[in-house]
Design an enzyme around this catalytic site. Structure first.
Site, short mmCIF file in Angstrom:
data_model
loop_
_atom_site.label_atom_id
_atom_site.label_comp_id
_atom_site.label_asym_id
_atom_site.label_seq_id
_atom_site.Cartn_x
_atom_site.Cartn_y
_atom_site.Cartn_z
CB SER A 187 16.97 -43.67 9.56
OG SER A 187 15.88 -43.84 8.65
CD GLU A 250 18.70 -35.19 25.18
OE1 GLU A 250 19.58 -34.55 24.76
OE2 GLU A 250 18.48 -36.31 24.22
CD GLN A 287 4.40 2.04 36.72
OE1 GLN A 287 4.92 2.55 36.36
NE2 GLN A 287 3.55 1.42 36.87
#
Length: 390
Positions: A187, A250, A287
Protein backbone atom coordinates in the site's frame (compact mmCIF):
# COMPACT_ATOMS: atom_id res chain seq x y z
CA UNK A 1 -21.78 9.76 -0.74
CA UNK A 2 -19.33 12.60 -0.47
CA UNK A 3 -16.23 13.02 1.62
CA UNK A 4 -17.65 15.74 3.85
CA UNK A 5 -20.63 15.95 6.16
CA UNK A 6 -22.50 19.01 7.41
CA UNK A 7 -23.74 17.89 10.82
CA UNK A 8 -26.30 20.71 11.07
CA UNK A 9 -29.50 19.26 12.57
CA UNK A 10 -31.98 18.18 9.90
CA UNK A 11 -35.67 18.91 10.33
CA UNK A 12 -38.41 16.51 9.35
CA UNK A 13 -39.62 19.18 6.95
CA UNK A 14 -36.26 19.24 5.15
CA UNK A 15 -36.21 15.48 4.79
CA UNK A 16 -39.80 15.36 3.58
CA UNK A 17 -39.21 18.13 1.06
CA UNK A 18 -36.12 16.39 -0.32
CA UNK A 19 -37.87 13.02 -0.47
CA UNK A 20 -40.82 14.56 -2.32
CA UNK A 21 -38.51 16.27 -4.84
CA UNK A 22 -36.51 13.11 -5.52
CA UNK A 23 -39.66 11.01 -5.75
CA UNK A 24 -41.21 13.30 -8.37
CA UNK A 25 -37.97 13.37 -10.34
CA UNK A 26 -37.60 9.58 -10.26
CA UNK A 27 -41.23 8.90 -11.20
CA UNK A 28 -41.34 11.37 -14.09
CA UNK A 29 -37.77 11.54 -15.41
CA UNK A 30 -36.52 7.98 -14.81
CA UNK A 31 -39.10 5.24 -14.22
CA UNK A 32 -41.07 5.67 -17.49
CA UNK A 33 -37.89 5.40 -19.58
CA UNK A 34 -35.81 2.73 -17.86
CA UNK A 35 -36.82 -0.16 -20.14
CA UNK A 36 -35.91 1.85 -23.25
CA UNK A 37 -32.65 2.98 -21.69
CA UNK A 38 -31.76 -0.58 -20.74
CA UNK A 39 -32.38 -1.66 -24.33
CA UNK A 40 -30.21 1.20 -25.60
CA UNK A 41 -27.45 0.47 -23.10
CA UNK A 42 -27.32 4.05 -21.83
CA UNK A 43 -29.42 6.97 -20.65
CA UNK A 44 -29.25 10.52 -22.06
CA UNK A 45 -26.56 12.85 -20.79
CA UNK A 46 -29.30 15.45 -20.41
CA UNK A 47 -30.49 13.59 -17.31
CA UNK A 48 -27.40 14.85 -15.46
CA UNK A 49 -28.40 18.46 -16.16
CA UNK A 50 -31.99 17.89 -15.05
CA UNK A 51 -30.79 16.30 -11.80
CA UNK A 52 -28.34 19.15 -11.31
CA UNK A 53 -31.03 21.77 -11.83
CA UNK A 54 -32.87 20.28 -8.83
CA UNK A 55 -29.71 20.35 -6.73
CA UNK A 56 -29.48 16.55 -6.53
CA UNK A 57 -25.94 16.22 -7.87
CA UNK A 58 -24.57 18.89 -5.54
CA UNK A 59 -26.07 17.57 -2.32
CA UNK A 60 -23.28 17.25 0.23
CA UNK A 61 -20.77 19.52 -1.54
CA UNK A 62 -19.65 23.06 -0.61
CA UNK A 63 -21.60 26.00 -1.95
CA UNK A 64 -18.47 27.52 -3.52
CA UNK A 65 -18.47 24.67 -6.05
CA UNK A 66 -22.19 24.78 -6.74
CA UNK A 67 -23.23 22.30 -4.08
CA UNK A 68 -25.38 22.26 -0.97
CA UNK A 69 -23.77 21.13 2.31
CA UNK A 70 -25.73 18.26 3.80
CA UNK A 71 -25.47 15.80 6.64
CA UNK A 72 -25.62 12.04 6.16
CA UNK A 73 -29.14 12.16 7.59
CA UNK A 74 -30.21 14.47 4.76
CA UNK A 75 -28.37 12.61 2.01
CA UNK A 76 -29.90 9.28 3.01
CA UNK A 77 -33.33 10.18 1.52
CA UNK A 78 -31.71 11.00 -1.83
CA UNK A 79 -30.33 7.51 -2.33
CA UNK A 80 -33.36 5.80 -0.83
CA UNK A 81 -36.05 7.64 -2.79
CA UNK A 82 -34.12 7.62 -6.07
CA UNK A 83 -33.74 3.84 -5.79
CA UNK A 84 -37.29 3.16 -4.65
CA UNK A 85 -39.07 5.23 -7.27
CA UNK A 86 -36.54 5.14 -10.13
CA UNK A 87 -36.02 1.39 -9.59
CA UNK A 88 -32.90 1.26 -11.75
CA UNK A 89 -29.47 0.48 -10.40
CA UNK A 90 -27.99 1.39 -13.77
CA UNK A 91 -29.34 4.93 -13.64
CA UNK A 92 -28.39 5.34 -10.00
CA UNK A 93 -24.83 4.07 -10.49
CA UNK A 94 -23.92 6.32 -13.39
CA UNK A 95 -25.97 9.38 -12.47
CA UNK A 96 -24.27 9.49 -9.07
CA UNK A 97 -20.85 8.13 -10.03
CA UNK A 98 -19.40 11.52 -9.13
CA UNK A 99 -20.07 10.66 -5.49
CA UNK A 100 -17.19 8.18 -5.61
CA UNK A 101 -15.07 10.06 -8.14
CA UNK A 102 -15.15 13.56 -6.64
CA UNK A 103 -14.63 13.09 -2.87
CA UNK A 104 -10.85 12.48 -3.25
CA UNK A 105 -10.65 15.61 -5.40
CA UNK A 106 -12.60 17.63 -2.84
CA UNK A 107 -10.58 16.36 0.10
CA UNK A 108 -7.09 16.29 -1.41
CA UNK A 109 -6.96 18.31 -4.63
CA UNK A 110 -5.41 21.77 -4.80
CA UNK A 111 -7.68 24.81 -4.79
CA UNK A 112 -7.13 25.22 -8.54
CA UNK A 113 -7.92 21.58 -9.32
CA UNK A 114 -11.06 21.60 -7.17
CA UNK A 115 -12.26 24.75 -8.92
CA UNK A 116 -11.58 23.20 -12.33
CA UNK A 117 -13.07 19.75 -11.79
CA UNK A 118 -15.96 19.96 -9.33
CA UNK A 119 -18.28 22.78 -10.53
CA UNK A 120 -18.96 21.46 -14.06
CA UNK A 121 -19.71 17.99 -12.66
CA UNK A 122 -22.17 19.29 -10.07
CA UNK A 123 -23.78 21.40 -12.80
CA UNK A 124 -24.43 18.25 -14.85
CA UNK A 125 -22.17 19.44 -17.65
CA UNK A 126 -19.43 16.85 -17.11
CA UNK A 127 -19.21 13.32 -15.67
CA UNK A 128 -16.80 12.00 -13.04
CA UNK A 129 -15.77 8.40 -12.36
CA UNK A 130 -13.51 6.42 -10.05
CA UNK A 131 -11.00 3.85 -11.34
CA UNK A 132 -9.56 1.48 -8.74
CA UNK A 133 -10.26 -2.14 -9.74
CA UNK A 134 -7.88 -3.92 -12.10
CA UNK A 135 -8.22 -7.15 -14.12
CA UNK A 136 -5.84 -8.96 -11.79
CA UNK A 137 -7.49 -7.95 -8.53
CA UNK A 138 -10.51 -6.26 -7.02
CA UNK A 139 -10.76 -5.92 -3.25
CA UNK A 140 -7.00 -6.30 -2.75
CA UNK A 141 -6.25 -2.67 -3.53
CA UNK A 142 -2.71 -2.88 -2.17
CA UNK A 143 -1.71 -5.11 -5.09
CA UNK A 144 -2.73 -2.75 -7.91
CA UNK A 145 -0.25 -2.58 -10.79
CA UNK A 146 -1.10 0.53 -12.84
CA UNK A 147 1.99 2.75 -12.72
CA UNK A 148 2.55 6.49 -12.82
CA UNK A 149 6.15 7.55 -13.41
CA UNK A 150 7.07 11.19 -12.74
CA UNK A 151 8.74 12.90 -15.67
CA UNK A 152 9.20 16.62 -15.15
CA UNK A 153 5.82 18.23 -14.62
CA UNK A 154 3.89 15.16 -15.72
CA UNK A 155 3.10 11.60 -14.69
CA UNK A 156 3.28 8.90 -17.35
CA UNK A 157 0.52 6.38 -16.63
CA UNK A 158 0.49 2.79 -17.88
CA UNK A 159 -1.85 -0.04 -16.98
CA UNK A 160 -5.54 -0.86 -17.03
CA UNK A 161 -8.70 -0.70 -14.94
CA UNK A 162 -11.89 -2.73 -15.21
CA UNK A 163 -15.56 -2.56 -14.14
CA UNK A 164 -15.42 1.25 -14.12
CA UNK A 165 -18.86 2.85 -13.75
CA UNK A 166 -19.34 5.78 -16.15
CA UNK A 167 -16.01 4.78 -17.62
CA UNK A 168 -17.07 5.16 -21.25
CA UNK A 169 -18.05 8.81 -21.08
CA UNK A 170 -16.41 10.21 -17.95
CA UNK A 171 -14.79 13.62 -18.43
CA UNK A 172 -12.74 13.17 -15.24
CA UNK A 173 -11.41 9.86 -13.91
CA UNK A 174 -9.94 9.60 -10.42
CA UNK A 175 -7.33 6.87 -10.85
CA UNK A 176 -5.38 4.83 -8.33
CA UNK A 177 -1.79 4.37 -9.48
CA UNK A 178 1.51 3.06 -8.19
CA UNK A 179 4.11 5.81 -7.94
CA UNK A 180 6.65 3.82 -5.93
CA UNK A 181 9.83 2.39 -7.36
CA UNK A 182 9.53 -0.10 -10.22
CA UNK A 183 8.43 -3.46 -8.91
CA UNK A 184 7.27 -2.06 -5.57
CA UNK A 185 4.37 -3.78 -3.83
CA UNK A 186 1.96 -3.07 -1.01
CA UNK A 187 0.00 0.00 0.00
CA UNK A 188 2.90 2.40 0.54
CA UNK A 189 3.54 3.25 -3.10
CA UNK A 190 -0.06 3.99 -4.12
CA UNK A 191 -1.14 7.48 -5.16
CA UNK A 192 -4.24 9.11 -6.63
CA UNK A 193 -4.47 11.18 -9.80
CA UNK A 194 -7.45 12.84 -11.44
CA UNK A 195 -7.13 12.26 -15.18
CA UNK A 196 -8.86 14.30 -17.90
CA UNK A 197 -11.06 12.05 -20.00
CA UNK A 198 -9.66 13.41 -23.25
CA UNK A 199 -6.08 12.39 -22.42
CA UNK A 200 -4.10 10.91 -25.30
CA UNK A 201 -3.31 7.23 -24.75
CA UNK A 202 -6.51 6.53 -22.81
CA UNK A 203 -8.71 3.93 -24.50
CA UNK A 204 -12.04 2.53 -23.35
CA UNK A 205 -13.98 -0.66 -24.06
CA UNK A 206 -17.62 -1.13 -23.08
CA UNK A 207 -18.46 -4.17 -20.94
CA UNK A 208 -21.69 -6.18 -21.16
CA UNK A 209 -23.33 -7.03 -17.86
CA UNK A 210 -26.10 -9.08 -16.25
CA UNK A 211 -27.71 -5.95 -14.80
CA UNK A 212 -27.25 -2.18 -14.66
CA UNK A 213 -27.78 -2.33 -18.43
CA UNK A 214 -28.14 1.42 -18.97
CA UNK A 215 -25.03 2.22 -16.94
CA UNK A 216 -21.94 2.33 -19.09
CA UNK A 217 -19.25 0.15 -17.55
CA UNK A 218 -15.79 0.22 -19.05
CA UNK A 219 -12.43 -1.45 -19.30
CA UNK A 220 -9.86 1.36 -19.35
CA UNK A 221 -6.34 1.09 -20.78
CA UNK A 222 -3.57 3.61 -20.21
CA UNK A 223 -0.76 3.65 -22.79
CA UNK A 224 1.78 6.30 -21.78
CA UNK A 225 -0.98 8.70 -20.74
CA UNK A 226 0.54 12.02 -19.71
CA UNK A 227 -1.18 13.60 -16.70
CA UNK A 228 -0.03 17.01 -15.42
CA UNK A 229 1.54 16.65 -11.98
CA UNK A 230 -0.86 19.27 -10.61
CA UNK A 231 -3.58 16.61 -10.81
CA UNK A 232 -1.93 14.57 -8.05
CA UNK A 233 -4.36 14.28 -5.12
CA UNK A 234 -2.62 14.67 -1.80
CA UNK A 235 0.95 13.45 -1.55
CA UNK A 236 2.67 10.63 -3.35
CA UNK A 237 2.20 7.41 -1.43
CA UNK A 238 -0.93 8.61 0.39
CA UNK A 239 -3.36 7.00 -2.03
CA UNK A 240 -4.21 3.90 -0.04
CA UNK A 241 -5.56 5.93 2.89
CA UNK A 242 -7.54 8.11 0.48
CA UNK A 243 -9.09 5.02 -1.11
CA UNK A 244 -10.02 3.45 2.21
CA UNK A 245 -11.68 6.64 3.45
CA UNK A 246 -13.58 6.97 0.17
CA UNK A 247 -14.92 3.44 0.49
CA UNK A 248 -16.82 4.34 3.68
CA UNK A 249 -18.99 6.89 1.91
CA UNK A 250 -19.51 4.60 -1.05
CA UNK A 251 -20.63 1.74 1.18
CA UNK A 252 -23.13 3.90 3.00
CA UNK A 253 -24.56 4.99 -0.33
CA UNK A 254 -24.83 1.36 -1.44
CA UNK A 255 -26.62 0.45 1.78
CA UNK A 256 -29.09 3.32 1.45
CA UNK A 257 -29.82 2.52 -2.19
CA UNK A 258 -30.21 -1.22 -1.48
CA UNK A 259 -32.86 -0.23 1.06
CA UNK A 260 -34.69 1.75 -1.61
CA UNK A 261 -34.53 -1.14 -4.08
CA UNK A 262 -35.94 -3.51 -1.45
CA UNK A 263 -38.82 -1.09 -0.97
CA UNK A 264 -39.39 -0.96 -4.73
CA UNK A 265 -39.74 -4.75 -4.78
CA UNK A 266 -42.16 -4.64 -1.87
CA UNK A 267 -44.25 -1.93 -3.54
CA UNK A 268 -44.61 -3.94 -6.75
CA UNK A 269 -45.28 -7.22 -4.94
CA UNK A 270 -47.97 -5.67 -2.75
CA UNK A 271 -49.70 -3.98 -5.69
CA UNK A 272 -49.65 -7.24 -7.65
CA UNK A 273 -50.92 -9.28 -4.68
CA UNK A 274 -53.88 -6.93 -4.26
CA UNK A 275 -55.03 -7.07 -7.87
CA UNK A 276 -54.06 -10.58 -8.96
CA UNK A 277 -56.74 -13.21 -8.28
CA UNK A 278 -56.14 -16.93 -7.89
CA UNK A 279 -58.68 -19.56 -6.85
CA UNK A 280 -61.35 -16.87 -6.59
CA UNK A 281 -59.46 -14.56 -4.23
CA UNK A 282 -56.79 -11.87 -4.42
CA UNK A 283 -53.30 -13.16 -3.73
CA UNK A 284 -53.02 -10.98 -0.64
CA UNK A 285 -55.94 -12.84 0.90
CA UNK A 286 -53.82 -15.99 1.05
CA UNK A 287 -51.92 -16.28 4.33
CA UNK A 288 -48.72 -17.50 2.68
CA UNK A 289 -48.53 -14.33 0.56
CA UNK A 290 -49.26 -12.05 3.51
CA UNK A 291 -46.46 -13.74 5.43
CA UNK A 292 -44.03 -13.15 2.57
CA UNK A 293 -44.93 -9.47 2.54
CA UNK A 294 -44.51 -9.22 6.32
CA UNK A 295 -41.13 -10.95 6.10
CA UNK A 296 -40.08 -8.33 3.55
CA UNK A 297 -41.25 -5.50 5.80
CA UNK A 298 -39.38 -6.92 8.80
CA UNK A 299 -36.12 -6.71 6.87
CA UNK A 300 -36.89 -3.34 5.32
CA UNK A 301 -37.70 -1.71 8.64
CA UNK A 302 -34.66 -3.12 10.41
CA UNK A 303 -32.46 -1.91 7.55
CA UNK A 304 -34.05 1.54 7.58
CA UNK A 305 -33.47 1.88 11.33
CA UNK A 306 -29.84 0.82 10.98
CA UNK A 307 -29.26 3.28 8.12
CA UNK A 308 -30.64 6.10 10.24
CA UNK A 309 -28.46 5.04 13.18
CA UNK A 310 -25.27 4.93 11.13
CA UNK A 311 -26.08 8.31 9.56
CA UNK A 312 -26.64 9.84 12.99
CA UNK A 313 -23.39 8.32 14.24
CA UNK A 314 -21.47 9.87 11.34
CA UNK A 315 -23.11 13.27 11.79
CA UNK A 316 -22.18 13.21 15.48
CA UNK A 317 -18.54 12.83 14.50
CA UNK A 318 -18.28 9.15 15.39
CA UNK A 319 -16.38 7.99 12.32
CA UNK A 320 -13.84 5.78 14.08
CA UNK A 321 -13.38 1.98 14.00
CA UNK A 322 -16.86 1.26 15.38
CA UNK A 323 -18.48 3.35 12.65
CA UNK A 324 -16.39 1.68 9.95
CA UNK A 325 -17.46 -1.71 11.30
CA UNK A 326 -21.08 -0.60 11.29
CA UNK A 327 -20.77 0.60 7.69
CA UNK A 328 -19.40 -2.80 6.64
CA UNK A 329 -22.08 -4.76 8.48
CA UNK A 330 -24.84 -2.42 7.32
CA UNK A 331 -23.73 -2.78 3.71
CA UNK A 332 -24.03 -6.56 4.02
CA UNK A 333 -27.34 -6.41 5.88
CA UNK A 334 -28.88 -3.94 3.45
CA UNK A 335 -27.87 -5.82 0.31
CA UNK A 336 -29.12 -9.07 1.87
CA UNK A 337 -32.43 -7.32 2.51
CA UNK A 338 -32.49 -6.29 -1.13
CA UNK A 339 -31.71 -9.85 -2.21
CA UNK A 340 -34.46 -11.32 -0.02
CA UNK A 341 -37.07 -8.81 -1.15
CA UNK A 342 -36.21 -9.21 -4.83
CA UNK A 343 -36.49 -13.00 -4.52
CA UNK A 344 -39.80 -12.85 -2.66
CA UNK A 345 -41.24 -10.26 -5.04
CA UNK A 346 -40.42 -12.38 -8.09
CA UNK A 347 -42.02 -15.37 -6.34
CA UNK A 348 -45.20 -13.40 -5.61
CA UNK A 349 -45.39 -12.10 -9.18
CA UNK A 350 -44.98 -15.63 -10.48
CA UNK A 351 -44.58 -15.78 -14.26
CA UNK A 352 -44.73 -11.98 -14.52
CA UNK A 353 -41.75 -11.78 -12.18
CA UNK A 354 -39.70 -13.52 -14.85
CA UNK A 355 -40.66 -11.02 -17.53
CA UNK A 356 -38.61 -8.03 -18.61
CA UNK A 357 -40.42 -4.81 -17.79
CA UNK A 358 -41.22 -5.59 -14.17
CA UNK A 359 -39.32 -3.77 -11.43
CA UNK A 360 -38.62 -6.93 -9.48
CA UNK A 361 -37.10 -8.75 -12.46
CA UNK A 362 -34.70 -5.88 -13.06
CA UNK A 363 -33.71 -5.57 -9.41
CA UNK A 364 -33.33 -9.36 -9.11
CA UNK A 365 -30.60 -9.17 -11.78
CA UNK A 366 -28.96 -6.21 -10.09
CA UNK A 367 -28.67 -7.70 -6.61
CA UNK A 368 -25.32 -9.41 -6.99
CA UNK A 369 -23.40 -6.36 -8.14
CA UNK A 370 -24.67 -4.52 -5.07
CA UNK A 371 -23.37 -7.35 -2.86
CA UNK A 372 -19.97 -7.31 -4.58
CA UNK A 373 -19.34 -3.67 -5.51
CA UNK A 374 -17.71 -1.42 -2.93
CA UNK A 375 -16.39 -4.48 -1.09
CA UNK A 376 -17.69 -8.03 -1.31
CA UNK A 377 -19.57 -9.55 1.64
CA UNK A 378 -16.59 -11.62 2.71
CA UNK A 379 -14.29 -8.60 2.72
CA UNK A 380 -16.85 -6.59 4.68
CA UNK A 381 -17.04 -9.26 7.38
CA UNK A 382 -13.27 -9.45 7.74
CA UNK A 383 -12.92 -5.67 7.88
CA UNK A 384 -15.72 -5.39 10.45
CA UNK A 385 -14.09 -8.06 12.58
CA UNK A 386 -10.77 -6.21 12.48
CA UNK A 387 -12.35 -2.89 13.43
CA UNK A 388 -14.18 -4.55 16.33
CA UNK A 389 -11.04 -6.26 17.58
CA UNK A 390 -12.40 -9.74 16.95
Amino acid sequence: MTATSDATPVSDEDRTALTDTVTRFARTEIAPHVDAWDAAGEFPRSLYRRAADLGLLGLGYPEQYGGTPASYALRLPLWRALSRHGASGGVLASLLSHNIGLPPVLAHGSDAVRAEVIPPVLAGEQIAALAITEPGGGSDVAQLKTTARREGDEYIVNGEKVFITSGMRADWITVAVRTGEAGSKGSGGISMLVMPGHSAGLSRSKLDKMGWLCSDTAHLRFDNVRVPARYLLGEEGAGFRIIMANFNGERFGLAASALGFAEACFDEALAWARQRKTFGAALVEHQVIRHKLVDMQMRIQSTAAWCESVAAQADAGGTGPEWVANICMLKNHSTQTMQFCADQAVQILGGMGFMRGTVSERIYREVKVMMIGGGAEEIMKDLAAKQLGI
